[in-house]
Design an enzyme around this catalytic site. Sequence first.
Site, short mmCIF file in Angstrom:
data_model
loop_
_atom_site.label_atom_id
_atom_site.label_comp_id
_atom_site.label_asym_id
_atom_site.label_seq_id
_atom_site.Cartn_x
_atom_site.Cartn_y
_atom_site.Cartn_z
CE LYS A 26 -4.01 1.81 2.57
NZ LYS A 26 -4.97 1.47 3.65
CB SER A 33 -8.92 0.29 5.43
OG SER A 33 -9.78 1.39 5.54
CB SER A 78 -7.91 3.32 3.00
OG SER A 78 -7.32 2.47 3.94
#
Length: 467
Positions: A83, A180, A156
């Site tokens: 990420k 998330s 997210s």
Amino acid sequence: MIGSSDLHYLELHELSLLIRTGKLSPVEVTEAQLARIERLDGTLHAFATVTAQLALDQAREAERELSRGECRSPLHGIPLAVKDLLHTAGVPTAAGMPIHQAFIPQEDATVVTRLREAGSVLLGKLQMTEGAFAIHHPDLPTPINPWHPGHWAGASSSGSAVATAAGLCYASIGSDTGGSIRFPCAANGLTGLKPTWGRVSRHGCFELAASLDHIGPITRSARDALFLLSTIAGHDPKDPTSLPSVCLEVPGIEDSFRGLRVGIDEAWLSDGVDPVIQQALERIMAIVRDGGGTLQRVCMPDTRAVSGNWEAHCGVQTAVAHAATYPQRAALYGPALSRLIDGGRALSGMDYQRVLLDAQRFSGELDYVLNDVDLLLAPVQPYAAPTHEQLASLALDPEANRRLIQFTAPFNVSGHPCISLPCGFTDDGLPIGCQFIAGRGGEAVLCRAGMAVQKVTDWHRRRPAGL
């Protein structure tokens, strides 16, 4: 020899064995992944940055080391992605924010360091919502759910889940502050692990809310989640909140419910939960019973206060995390993150203390419940992945938002570990996710439960059509 068309959906532990036995080479696998990213990601928008040259260099080095009999870890030579809130030395790290697009860290986040030291290959950085809050910045592309482009790809860590589900990487790293990791895994038919708070170092990670943020794996199976967690977990002197290291031995985890007590609160599980989700949970209960586990009635502490307080709880901490750039550069922020920070800045100290007291009360009551059972069963969310139109209406309704996060955010507040895994599909073919919650430090029993479910089902092995 496995054909390249069969490579991209292998699980981590399967690919690891093939690489370590010389049946596949890290370079071959990495080249196939990069070609697939180039072919599909223009539509899926999972990647913020593709590190093609770095990946090939790392794959060649892994191949040289393995040819000399030097195996760093089971992840050696395996292509992964992370990420875009984890710092990567020499590679842009924007955290979904145009304001940070030029930021190039000088050092890796601890999680990235551990993946590099394990010999894994970094394919790139994965797209995410602005600052890891709820909505993508309006100037950046939104990752597309490969199961159905008209539906939410999750919160997210959406880029991490889309890339893993579409076979653009073999696993990924996400973060979870209110759901998330678990929301994107539920929406994309994946297995995700939100560890105990502090189990994985947050050093070198953009903060959303320090006491709520968790870093964890997004994978195709519970076995892979444990596989990846065992590499990234452990104490880090650079993160004083990190927990002592523990041994998480994958082969030593039994894939059975035998002797496990699973807590069920029927009233909580039916509170505004759609029938299709309730039916999926009943299938999991049957698997627990058939596998030698015991279903035990429990009374969950009230999650309404902590889920209703979550935005205020998060907002105060987010305001602190963004103090260097907000409100000074507020014009560069999107509306959702601006609203969160403004709310946090406006909250009084007395009101925030009330939020903290509610959080402490819930955490203590949950510990008490988990004294009597090994696991709790819950949905990830009360309905399957909403359409984009439904999601837009949620943003305007505080009670609808509270309902969405009522099964996820409370465990960010308490810091208890959770595993999300597929538990079926809707009539329209959308994945459905459920989760188990364990006591602090209970990652091994969570993965054991996930492996026990996945031993007798194939939901985690189904793939989006047309990819």
